[in-house]
Design an enzyme around this catalytic site. Sequence first.
Site, mmCIF file in Angstrom:
data_model
loop_
_atom_site.group_PDB
_atom_site.id
_atom_site.type_symbol
_atom_site.label_atom_id
_atom_site.label_comp_id
_atom_site.label_asym_id
_atom_site.label_seq_id
_atom_site.Cartn_x
_atom_site.Cartn_y
_atom_site.Cartn_z
ATOM 1 N N SER A 1 77.046 27.153 -10.823
ATOM 2 C CA SER A 1 76.352 25.862 -10.766
ATOM 3 C C SER A 1 76.069 25.346 -12.167
ATOM 4 O O SER A 1 74.978 24.852 -12.450
ATOM 5 C CB SER A 1 75.046 25.990 -9.978
ATOM 6 N N CYS B 1 65.781 28.759 -7.471
ATOM 7 C CA CYS B 1 66.290 28.995 -6.111
ATOM 8 C C CYS B 1 65.325 29.842 -5.278
ATOM 9 O O CYS B 1 65.076 31.006 -5.611
ATOM 10 C CB CYS B 1 67.639 29.700 -6.203
ATOM 11 N N ASP C 1 87.529 20.996 -8.973
ATOM 12 C CA ASP C 1 87.186 19.649 -8.531
ATOM 13 C C ASP C 1 85.866 19.590 -7.761
ATOM 14 O O ASP C 1 85.526 18.564 -7.191
ATOM 15 C CB ASP C 1 88.308 19.095 -7.649
#
Length: 411
Positions: free
Chosen positions: A296, A360, A398
Amino acid sequence: MTEVVTQFEATGTEQPPLFPMKRPCPFKMPEEYARLRAEEPVSKVTLRVSGKQVWIITKADDVRKVLTDSTLSSNWKEPGYPLPVAVPDDILQAMELPLVAMDPPHHTVRRRMLIPEFTAKRMQALRPKIEKIVHEHIDAMLAKGGPVDLVEELAVPVPSLVFCELLGVPASETSFFRNYAELTTNREVTPMEIGMAQQEMEAYLDKLVTDRGVNPKDDLLTRLVARNNEEGNLAHSDVVALARVLLFGGFDTIANVVSLGTVALLQNPDQLQLLKDDPTLTANAVGELLRFASISDHATARVLPHDITVSGVTIPAGDGIIALNGSANRDEERWENPDMLDVCRDTKGHASFGHGIHQCPGASLVKVELEIIFNALFSRIPGLRLHGEVPDSAYKHDALIFGMYELPVTW
């Protein structure tokens, strides 16, 4: 998206570099990051998706500083927020924002409801169910025989089943959630497709939350509904939004670390051998794989309600910033030999789960699940190896969250 970038390039005017920057290979951060950490740790970039100019933060200490500053806003609806995907403003303003896009006090109320569900004690209690699911899938892999696609056979279905069981979602519907996660994190998807997927997911979860209110079960969603009935802080739609972000965060991220972590270990046989010789190292190795993969990298952003100064650079109110987890995880001032995989490394303080109030909440579940999967995979199939060279097209260059679309392995 492409039209915006082309217009900038066609003007011939000097613009900050386009962002995000592509990794030169799956386990290396963009080459520009190292230069920026040394020379311009706070610098401007141009978002490919919108042409908007925002700031990126590259050094580990600075990333921690901005992410632990609770006065900075995570609200996607603020004009300066650096959204990583193209969402029409009318759709954005009508959206029920996920937890990660909320500020206190709305964020505080929702996070307080979730924390009891992700204690280390509750995660350890889940171990037997997770181990059962993992071993069933490895049994199926062995019965099928290699080569197999590890993403299809293990990395995606296991976390999908674990989290769907946690929420009480029927296992037969996990493919629906997998498709949703991939669609909503792909920059090539049109805004219309994203909008339709959001509507489908909202409708499904709305029905699930309603059902748990009248047909309670022994699952996380039922406890959320019951807790909210007692405290009365959230509307029905708020509980639905919590369920959506839990489902998304619960299996897509784990699936990507499983596939990338397996490749990283197979390509570093000395490190894999350490785990085979001493499986108790796996818990530590999970932290290192999270740091090393940094899936991330650019998913953590803020918009500034006031001026701030970072590494001597004053960023004005109203601007957006992106705190680069991947760059922080490779900061030479924080990590010795940061580009090397070292399963014995002390990874305390890595940025892969974020920092501060938006760290998180499911980190303990992620760590337990990854530890079980890697331990079982390499103990049950010690001869596991890549089936040929992994093509670059197998990696999610992507997508907002980095990972793999496929991983052919054999034994």
